[in-house]
Design a protein around this motif. Sequence first.
Motif, PDB file in Angstrom:
ATOM      1  N   GLU A 254       1.126  -1.218   0.343  1.00  0.00           N
ATOM      2  CA  GLU A 254      -0.111   0.198   0.266  1.00  0.00           C
ATOM      3  C   GLU A 254       0.632   1.644  -0.194  1.00  0.00           C
ATOM      4  O   GLU A 254       1.775   1.316   0.799  1.00  0.00           O
ATOM      5  N   TYR A 256       1.367   5.017  -0.342  1.00  0.00           N
ATOM      6  CA  TYR A 256       0.142   6.898   0.355  1.00  0.00           C
ATOM      7  C   TYR A 256       0.768   7.769   0.112  1.00  0.00           C
ATOM      8  O   TYR A 256       1.866   7.958   0.765  1.00  0.00           O
ATOM      9  N   THR A 261      -3.686   7.228  -3.573  1.00  0.00           N
ATOM     10  CA  THR A 261      -3.491   5.935  -3.140  1.00  0.00           C
ATOM     11  C   THR A 261      -2.707   4.684  -3.963  1.00  0.00           C
ATOM     12  O   THR A 261      -3.734   4.365  -5.297  1.00  0.00           O
TER      13      THR A 261
END
Length: 364
Positions: A254, A256, A261
């Motif tokens: 992930e 960010y 994102t």
Amino acid sequence: MIGVAVVGTGFGQKVHIPAFQAHHNTEVVAVYHRDINKAQTIAATHNISYAGDNLAAVLALPTVQAVSISTPPFLHYEMAKQVLEAGKHLLLEKPITLNVTEAKELYQLAKTQGVVATVDFEFRFIPAWQFFAQLLSTNYVGNIRLIKIDWLGSSRADTSRPWNWYSTKEKGGGALGSLGSHAFDYINCLFGEVGKLNAHLITAISERVNPETGKLQTVDSDDTCLLSLELVNGTPCQVSISAVVHAPRTHWIEVYGDKGTLVLGSDNQKDYIHGFRVWGSQPGESLQEIEIPPQFLFPQHYHDGRICAFLRVVDEWVKGITNNQEIIPSLREGIYSQLLMDLSHESHDLGNWVNVPSLEEIFD
């Protein structure tokens, strides 16, 4: 055709041999196993002309121009050194050695010998990962504020799984070596160099039965790793790795940023190459899957999904051999991965953060 000798017949027999036999510019001309009967059986099964239990004899064959090594890590250094000294091109599984000093020696030897050496960092060649890298390079997320990586599996969750080399740190066993070596490479590839790190290594299953003695034997290698990294540019990166958990989400990254994102993930427990998908969103929006463009997709699938990505590693290696030039990944990338593993052990032992030198500093 490039004549290849395959050394190591676990992963070697499942992935290396079929991939080399499928590639249009490589031919498996020899196979090595310490047990000659097993070597001969494997050679007969795969229609390979030479089977040997003596590496020097294999390397002396005029048909052998290149060698792939997929033995356990504690055998890599001596075998790879022998291959390079014989002037053969090298494809080496990760982790490439047991420490960064050995890794540096192999890299310098390959350069001195003028041979092309690569490492099987196959995640660089998976379609979803290549698309993910492209999106990052186009500034999809803007300035990255946080990277979160979870790599969770159950390959060693069964307590009845027997003790073997993987159970001991001394021989390069553990989740840090088998999985962390990949993670350190793709973090560097996708996001850049690490400035400092803090590692906590855990052994959840501390004993396993030694099949030779029938008795419980201590496991001192890690099966779970908690890693905090700070990249050179200051970006924080949190990594959780485990080989002993039953997790529905097996491998997820992930990212960010201030503009968006990006998520790359797979829940395919049986095939760690296939099943990856990519999602993205802008601030305030929900994540939406982004279709992987056709140009990234594998042209063909095989019974073992790992062959698809490994074939792309082989293809780059072959190009390097044909053009007589160093490729990426080379042993240089293997050194960086090994450095971060060494420093993770140091951090764990100290119970503190450690600074990471740059590759330039390593070679000074």
